[in-house]
Design a protein around this motif. Structure first.
Motif, PDB file in Angstrom:
ATOM      1  N   PRO A 397      84.715  -0.322  64.457  1.00  0.00           N
ATOM      2  CA  PRO A 397      84.492  -1.708  64.913  1.00  0.00           C
ATOM      3  C   PRO A 397      83.034  -2.138  64.966  1.00  0.00           C
ATOM      4  N   HIS A 398      82.071  -1.181  64.977  1.00  0.00           N
ATOM      5  CA  HIS A 398      80.654  -1.549  65.113  1.00  0.00           C
ATOM      6  C   HIS A 398      80.419  -2.382  66.368  1.00  0.00           C
ATOM      7  N   ASN A 399      81.131  -2.041  67.415  1.00  0.00           N
ATOM      8  CA  ASN A 399      81.032  -2.739  68.694  1.00  0.00           C
ATOM      9  C   ASN A 399      81.350  -1.708  69.775  1.00  0.00           C
ATOM     10  N   ALA A 401      82.047  -1.941  72.756  1.00  0.00           N
ATOM     11  CA  ALA A 401      83.118  -2.299  73.678  1.00  0.00           C
ATOM     12  C   ALA A 401      84.506  -2.099  73.065  1.00  0.00           C
ATOM     13  N   LYS A 402      84.568  -1.796  71.779  1.00  0.00           N
ATOM     14  CA  LYS A 402      85.855  -1.668  71.095  1.00  0.00           C
ATOM     15  C   LYS A 402      86.167  -0.203  70.780  1.00  0.00           C
ATOM     16  N   ALA A 429      86.684  -6.989  66.409  1.00  0.00           N
ATOM     17  CA  ALA A 429      85.352  -6.635  66.898  1.00  0.00           C
ATOM     18  C   ALA A 429      84.445  -7.841  67.072  1.00  0.00           C
ATOM     19  N   HIS A 430      84.837  -8.982  66.570  1.00  0.00           N
ATOM     20  CA  HIS A 430      84.055 -10.214  66.698  1.00  0.00           C
ATOM     21  C   HIS A 430      82.669 -10.052  66.083  1.00  0.00           C
ATOM     22  N   VAL A 431      82.615  -9.416  64.939  1.00  0.00           N
ATOM     23  CA  VAL A 431      81.368  -9.277  64.191  1.00  0.00           C
ATOM     24  C   VAL A 431      81.626  -9.709  62.754  1.00  0.00           C
ATOM     25  N   LYS A 433      80.855  -8.537  59.012  1.00  0.00           N
ATOM     26  CA  LYS A 433      80.404  -7.339  58.299  1.00  0.00           C
ATOM     27  C   LYS A 433      80.974  -7.333  56.890  1.00  0.00           C
TER      28      LYS A 433
END
Length: 461
Positions: A397-399, A401-402, A429-431, A433
């Motif tokens: 996820p690169h997050n 918090a995930k 993940a709300h990113v 990418k």
């Protein structure tokens, strides 16, 4: 004053000439008193007390909450005397004495020529009560019922269960009315249901998220063809809408929009929906998390906002939805979108053998039956030129918090590489990418279970 509100009840009322005469007299006597210059869209101020006695069942607070429509009727009792409604209703001569020179002034329409001291307000006669009630109902009916009946369908959506080139699912919320019939044709007949060549009753319906979700499943359609449709029910005919089937040949243009996670930032969601109506894709691939708490109100609001995707010409664009972690159960996707699988993993091919989209479900085990189905379907469709997968929770996820979904490398990513899936859309993940083409690997040069492979790798977005 609230044109977007719909009445909960409509009262059918029959009127005779006597009633209509009384309403006309009310308009002549008192309506001028309420014609204040106000900006458009501003409701009447509650700057004057109620002009008639409240009934005991409504409570003492009634005067503060009186709807403006009643305040247009009540002042009929404000004069020195009540109108003698038991007189001949068709007699146009004013009753109750000679008119004063200023009789046209508000509150002075029918009074004696000799002023009298104030006295207690008389009780209205039963016939006056009946007239006031009928007059209110007349105004309500006149304001809220259009001259022609309209079907009250709302929250339109389109989806697919089978071949997108030859089928379509149209769903809606049946707000009021009953016995809906779906009329459609390749020719635009507007709201003239008698001219449409095809018609069908609903295929099925359900009650979920405080909506009456009704669906028609259309088959044997022509590829890459626009169909126009209306819905007729017990209350009338809906607006005319249209949809377009997907191309059936790999040489034809295919346009797709993909996205997800519209559960918050509602204004941004509305802006994105408006872009859909302007870009006019063949479909929207949606990776889940439509709402935050999966509540009934949030789902109704989501579908209200989804109406912004409808084109200015009434074109409805199909959605291919996946389940997110904010959708509490699979049944929500089944009941709201009529997806083809009760477990919400499925695949659809668009444009002949041009493009196949796999929708997977990260909210159930990725192994077992889901993995076995994915492997079998990928192997059986190696003739498709472009293969894409979508699911909600990202493998990486690169997050912080995930949650990392390490197990999906083995269960899904290895199959993506083995059967040459070129593109995967992850969400949650709300990113933003875009990876290099990568494949699962633990050899030197790999990172977090993947290594770059420009020849046979898969791009994750």
């Amino acid at each position: 004053q609230q044109l977007d509100r719909q009445p909960a009840l409509i009262f059918p009322v029959q009127f005779d000439r006597c009633d209509l005469w009384g309403v006309g007299r009310i308009a002549q006597l008192r309506m001028r008193d309420h014609r204040r210059a106000q900006p458009a869209g501003v409701s009447l101020r509650r700057d004057r007390p109620l002009q008639h006695r409240p009934g005991p069942s409504f409570g003492q607070q009634r005067s503060q909450d009186e709807p403006p429509i009643l305040r247009l009727i009540a002042p009929i009792e404000q004069g020195d005397r009540l109108i003698a409604l038991n007189r001949d209703p068709f007699r146009r001569k004013p009753v109750g004495g000679r008119r004063r020179a200023d009789a046209g002034a508000p509150g002075q329409a029918l009074i004696s020529s000799q002023p009298k001291p104030p006295r207690p307000m008389p009780q209205p006669a039963p016939i006056l009560k009946d007239l006031v009630l009928r007059s209110v109902l007349l105004l309500i009916v006149g304001v809220l019922i259009p001259s022609e009946g309209h079907s009250r369908i709302d929250r339109l959506r389109a989806s697919w269960r089978s071949n997108p080139s030859t089928s379509m699912v149209i769903g809606w919320d049946q707000v009021t009315g009953g016995r809906p019939v779906f009329f459609y044709d390749k020719v635009d007949h507007g709201q003239n249901t008698g001219s449409y060549r095809f018609q069908t009753p609903p295929s099925w319906a359900n009650r979920d998220k405080s909506m009456n979700n009704v669906f028609v499943r259309l088959e044997n359609l022509e590829p890459n063809t626009v169909y126009y449709f209306v819905v007729q029910d017990s209350e009338g005919v809906s607006k005319r809408y249209s949809f377009q089937t997907a191309p059936g040949d790999a040489s034809e243009r295919l346009s797709v929009i993909a996205g997800s996670d519209s559960r918050n930032h509602r204004m941004a969601r509305c802006d994105a929906n408006r872009l859909v109506s302007k870009l006019r894709p063949h479909c929207v691939i949606f990776g889940g998390d439509m709402t935050d708490d999966d509540s009934d109100q949030e789902w109704r609001e989501w579908f209200d906002d989804w109406q912004l995707t409808i084109g200015s010409d009434g074109r409805v664009f199909p959605i291919i939805p996946a389940r997110g972690n904010h959708e509490a159960k699979n049944a929500t996707l089944v009941n709201c979108f009529d997806v083809p699988s009760p477990d919400v993993y499925y695949a659809l091919t668009l444009g002949g053998n041009l493009f196949r989209i796999y929708t997977l479900n990260t909210q159930i085990p990725g192994g077992g039956e889901q993995r076995d189905w994915l492997g079998r379907d990928l192997q059986a469709n190696q003739n498709v030129i472009w293969r894409m997968a979508q699911y909600h929770q990202a493998i990486r996820p690169h997050n912080a918090a995930k949650q990392e979904r390490e197990e999906l490398i083995v269960q899904w990513a290895t199959l993506f590489h083995k059967y040459k899936v070129q593109l995967v859309m992850e969400s949650d993940a709300h990113v933003a990418k875009t990876t290099w083409p990568i494949r699962p690997s633990k050899q030197p040069g790999s990172h977090e279970g993947f290594i770059r492979d420009d020849v046979a790798g898969t791009i994750y977005i």
